[in-house]
Design an enzyme around this catalytic site. Structure first.
Site, mmCIF file in Angstrom:
data_model
loop_
_atom_site.group_PDB
_atom_site.id
_atom_site.type_symbol
_atom_site.label_atom_id
_atom_site.label_comp_id
_atom_site.label_asym_id
_atom_site.label_seq_id
_atom_site.Cartn_x
_atom_site.Cartn_y
_atom_site.Cartn_z
ATOM 1 N N ALA A 36 0.866 -1.196 0.000
ATOM 2 C CA ALA A 36 0.000 0.000 0.000
ATOM 3 C C ALA A 36 0.898 1.239 0.000
ATOM 4 O O ALA A 36 0.762 2.127 0.839
ATOM 5 C CB ALA A 36 -0.962 -0.008 1.189
ATOM 6 N N LEU A 37 1.800 1.246 -0.961
ATOM 7 C CA LEU A 37 2.883 2.230 -0.940
ATOM 8 C C LEU A 37 2.357 3.645 -1.182
ATOM 9 O O LEU A 37 1.487 3.869 -2.016
ATOM 10 C CB LEU A 37 3.919 1.868 -2.011
ATOM 11 N N HIS A 41 6.933 5.977 1.271
ATOM 12 C CA HIS A 41 7.679 4.768 0.881
ATOM 13 C C HIS A 41 8.513 5.042 -0.369
ATOM 14 O O HIS A 41 9.656 4.592 -0.480
ATOM 15 C CB HIS A 41 6.712 3.632 0.503
ATOM 16 N N GLU A 158 11.545 7.209 9.918
ATOM 17 C CA GLU A 158 11.612 7.727 11.294
ATOM 18 C C GLU A 158 10.227 7.929 11.894
ATOM 19 O O GLU A 158 10.109 8.194 13.084
ATOM 20 C CB GLU A 158 12.400 9.049 11.310
ATOM 21 N N VAL A 186 8.021 11.771 5.864
ATOM 22 C CA VAL A 186 7.489 12.531 4.727
ATOM 23 C C VAL A 186 6.066 12.950 5.107
ATOM 24 O O VAL A 186 5.296 12.151 5.652
ATOM 25 C CB VAL A 186 7.465 11.671 3.441
ATOM 26 N N SER A 195 1.139 7.787 5.835
ATOM 27 C CA SER A 195 0.977 6.433 6.377
ATOM 28 C C SER A 195 -0.006 5.692 5.482
ATOM 29 O O SER A 195 -0.937 6.302 4.944
ATOM 30 C CB SER A 195 0.399 6.532 7.795
ATOM 31 N N SER A 196 0.202 4.390 5.336
ATOM 32 C CA SER A 196 -0.759 3.608 4.533
ATOM 33 C C SER A 196 -2.147 3.687 5.158
ATOM 34 O O SER A 196 -3.158 3.564 4.468
ATOM 35 C CB SER A 196 -0.317 2.149 4.454
ATOM 36 N N ARG A 197 -2.205 3.872 6.471
ATOM 37 C CA ARG A 197 -3.510 3.906 7.148
ATOM 38 C C ARG A 197 -4.244 5.227 6.910
ATOM 39 O O ARG A 197 -5.426 5.327 7.230
ATOM 40 C CB ARG A 197 -3.354 3.641 8.643
#
Ligand code: PAF
Length: 282
Positions: A36-37, A41, A158, A186, A195-197
């Site tokens: 789920a980039l 990423h 991080e 980022v 975040s993927s979420r």
């Protein structure tokens, strides 16, 4: 644009890495992901590409690091799209094993435990999470390791500060022959840590989630005390604060919000759990 080779087995991945080093590649970089980039990423993938002759990205939703009632089943899986994005970043190898390939015989009998540093903060709310993340990364490092003469680097964001620290500890404790390279957070233009979420958030919730970054900035800038910062997050509609603390970045021991300390926040925005962090300038 060259397509990455997608490896689904350990043996295939090892052969592909070995073929490249036999052909003269002088370094290997690994970016472990659950897929789920997003742009965060991809920035790390770009760095992995730039700093290594062979760039490997693993895409594996690791059941061991999800607790009961967490989002393992619904975690976004979009391998085709991920591979397309990684092709644009000129990644060489994508390792996308099945759960059976990674854990033949089911849950491993021998696994990594994260100890006291894995039981606080994220670990307090998500028991077993770090044991699972360490166990899978321990395997990935063993699988991808190109051998003694080839520099090997692994990249971690991080944003997951506690995870990063635990990975560094594991590498030291287990004598993994890899150098961990941390990559800065980022953010979206408005400041939300990627975040993927985030894709679970409605547009309204994404707006409310901005309170996390705004509060960390105010805390790091000395405009708010820790208590005021906590109240600010807790007052935001749809946001429920789990923790907002300042810690020693090397040990995660809770400290005053002093220069050099790391401010960590975790909160649910609607049903979605988000984390973020920021260093207080030294
Ligand atoms: O940060 C993540 O996405 C995961 O915890 C990791 C490091 C890929 C292990 O599954």
């Amino acid at each position: 644009m060259t397509e990455p080779v997608v490896c689904t087995t350990v043996a295939q991945l090892r052969e592909e890495v070995a073929a490249r080093t036999a052909a003269g590649a002088e370094s290997v970089g690994l970016l472990p992901t659950m897929g789920a980039l997003h742009a965060g990423h991809l920035q790390i993938a770009r760095r992995t590409r730039a700093e290594n002759d062979v760039a490997v990205v693993s895409v594996f939703v690791n059941p061991l690091q999800f607790g009961p009632g967490e989002d393992f089943e619904s975690y976004p899986r979009q391998l085709e799209q991920d591979v397309r994005l990684l092709a644009q970043e000129r990644v060489d190898l994508v390792f996308a094993p099945s759960v059976e390939e990674m854990y033949p015989g089911g849950t491993p009998v021998v696994s990594v435990t994260s100890g006291a540093a894995g039981a606080v903060l994220e670990g307090a709310t998500r028991p077993g999470h770090f044991d699972g993340a360490l166990t899978v990364v321990n395997k990935l490092l063993t699988i991808v390791d190109p051998g003694p003469r080839i520099p090997f680097r692994a990249y971690f964001g991080e944003k997951d500060a506690q995870q990063l620290l635990l990975m560094q500890r594991m590498v030291r404790d287990f004598n993994h022959r890899v150098e961990i390279r941390p990559v800065p957070i980022v953010r979206s233009e408005q400041g939300l840590a990627l975040s993927s979420r985030n894709q679970y958030l409605s547009p309204e919730q994404a707006g409310h989630a901005l309170v996390l970054n705004a509060t960390l900035r105010a805390l790091a800038g000395g405009e708010l005390t820790l208590d005021e910062a906590r109240r600010r997050v807790a007052a935001e509609p749809e946001v429920s604060l789990d923790y907002l603390v300042t810690v020693d970045p090397d040990t995660l021991a809770v400290t005053e919000p002093r220069p050099g300390a790391l401010a960590l926040v975790a909160a649910w925005v609607g049903p979605t759990r988000l984390i973020d962090n920021m260093r207080i300038p030294a």
